[in-house]
Design a protein around this motif. Structure first.
Motif, PDB file in Angstrom:
ATOM      1  N   TRP A   1       0.838  -1.192   0.000  1.00 32.71           N
ATOM      2  CA  TRP A   1       0.000   0.000   0.000  1.00 32.71           C
ATOM      3  C   TRP A   1       0.874   1.243   0.000  1.00 32.71           C
ATOM      4  CZ3 TRP A   1       0.424   3.530   3.895  1.00 32.71           C
ATOM      5  CH2 TRP A   1       0.912   3.101   5.124  1.00 32.71           C
ATOM      6  N   VAL A   2       0.314   2.318  -0.534  1.00 27.36           N
ATOM      7  CA  VAL A   2       0.991   3.616  -0.531  1.00 27.36           C
ATOM      8  C   VAL A   2      -0.051   4.687  -0.197  1.00 27.36           C
ATOM      9  CG1 VAL A   2       0.702   3.984  -3.023  1.00 27.36           C
ATOM     10  CG2 VAL A   2       2.537   5.174  -1.814  1.00 27.36           C
ATOM     11  N   ALA A   3       0.348   5.615   0.675  1.00 29.35           N
ATOM     12  CA  ALA A   3      -0.538   6.711   1.074  1.00 29.35           C
ATOM     13  C   ALA A   3      -0.425   7.841   0.055  1.00 29.35           C
ATOM     14  CB  ALA A   3      -0.167   7.215   2.469  1.00 29.35           C
ATOM     15  N   GLY A   4      -1.569   8.290  -0.424  1.00 26.66           N
ATOM     16  CA  GLY A   4      -1.593   9.409  -1.358  1.00 26.66           C
ATOM     17  C   GLY A   4      -1.826  10.736  -0.660  1.00 26.66           C
ATOM     18  N   SER A   5      -1.938  10.693   0.661  1.00 29.42           N
ATOM     19  CA  SER A   5      -2.153  11.907   1.451  1.00 29.42           C
ATOM     20  C   SER A   5      -1.600  11.673   2.851  1.00 29.42           C
ATOM     21  CB  SER A   5      -3.645  12.248   1.499  1.00 29.42           C
ATOM     22  OG  SER A   5      -4.376  11.175   2.047  1.00 29.42           O
ATOM     23  N   GLU A   6      -1.610  12.710   3.649  1.00 30.56           N
ATOM     24  CA  GLU A   6      -1.131  12.567   5.020  1.00 30.56           C
ATOM     25  C   GLU A   6      -2.289  12.660   5.992  1.00 30.56           C
ATOM     26  OE1 GLU A   6       0.459  16.871   6.358  1.00 30.56           O
ATOM     27  OE2 GLU A   6       1.649  15.904   4.786  1.00 30.56           O
ATOM     28  N   GLY A   7      -2.105  12.072   7.169  1.00 36.67           N
ATOM     29  CA  GLY A   7      -3.156  12.127   8.173  1.00 36.67           C
ATOM     30  C   GLY A   7      -2.935  11.132   9.295  1.00 36.67           C
ATOM     31  N   LEU A   8      -3.967  10.977  10.101  1.00 38.83           N
ATOM     32  CA  LEU A   8      -3.939  10.069  11.249  1.00 38.83           C
ATOM     33  C   LEU A   8      -4.948   8.950  11.046  1.00 38.83           C
ATOM     34  CD1 LEU A   8      -3.912  12.607  14.226  1.00 38.83           C
ATOM     35  CD2 LEU A   8      -2.036  11.139  13.489  1.00 38.83           C
ATOM     36  N   VAL A   9      -4.500   7.721  11.308  1.00 40.70           N
ATOM     37  CA  VAL A   9      -5.330   6.539  11.102  1.00 40.70           C
ATOM     38  C   VAL A   9      -5.215   5.636  12.320  1.00 40.70           C
ATOM     39  CG1 VAL A   9      -5.654   4.489   9.675  1.00 40.70           C
ATOM     40  CG2 VAL A   9      -4.923   6.606   8.625  1.00 40.70           C
ATOM     41  N   ILE A  10      -6.347   5.050  12.698  1.00 42.66           N
ATOM     42  CA  ILE A  10      -6.348   3.994  13.719  1.00 42.66           C
ATOM     43  C   ILE A  10      -6.727   2.701  13.019  1.00 42.66           C
ATOM     44  CG2 ILE A  10      -7.728   3.030  15.603  1.00 42.66           C
ATOM     45  CD1 ILE A  10      -7.646   5.592  17.007  1.00 42.66           C
TER      46      ILE A  10
END
Length: 157
Positions: free
Chosen positions: A78-87
């Motif tokens: 997987w690759v993140a296309g944006s930044e942020g916080l995930v649980i």
């Protein structure tokens, strides 16, 4: 920056916020969802591409949106296309918090085992992921794909 330094700089920031076996802090609705055992095998929300070897999924999570529990049995990248916080909550009780930056990526292996977990955007921005699921049991193909991913992720994103 060398390739090794770049790979070190891109290490994902995971924080464990709940240990395996401890469901005391869980929302009862999430526990009930697991007990119902109607867990999706889908890695993401939408298939963007599929052939005999792989399936590319898209995941878009609005703030406070959650991808329900899914049972993962395939290796995937997987690759993140944006930044942020995930649980992410795991069926064994573990909960992790991830601080994502655009371009963060990871290869996860599930050969001969499975994992069940969810994904919830707890940040204030829309999160976008692309996930590449590797199909089939041809180890030669799997190893070639891992090498391609290794070469591609060693470059700056």
């Amino acid at each position: 920056m060398t390739t090794k330094e770049n790979q070190k700089a891109k290490l994902l920031k995971y924080t464990s916020i709940n240990d395996a076996g401890n469901f005391n802090t869980w929302n009862p609705d999430h526990i009930e969802e697991l007990k119902r055992n109607k867990i999706s095998p889908d890695l993401g929300q939408k298939i963007l591409f599929e052939n005999d070897y792989l399936r590319i999924w898209e995941v878009v999570l609005l703030p406070k949106e959650r991808l329900p529990f899914r049972r993962i049995e395939s290796d995937y990248y997987w690759v993140a296309g944006s930044e942020g916080l995930v649980i992410s909550r795991f069926s064994d009780g573990r909960i992790i918090l991830m601080h994502l930056e655009k371009g963060d990526s990871e290869f996860l292996q599930h050969k001969d085992k499975h994992a069940t977990y969810d994904l919830e955007n707890i940040g204030q921005d829309i999160l976008f992921f692309q996930m590449t699921e590797f199909k089939g049991e041809d180890m030669g193909t799997r190893e070639r794909m891992k090498e391609v991913l290794k070469r591609n992720t060693s470059q700056d994103l």
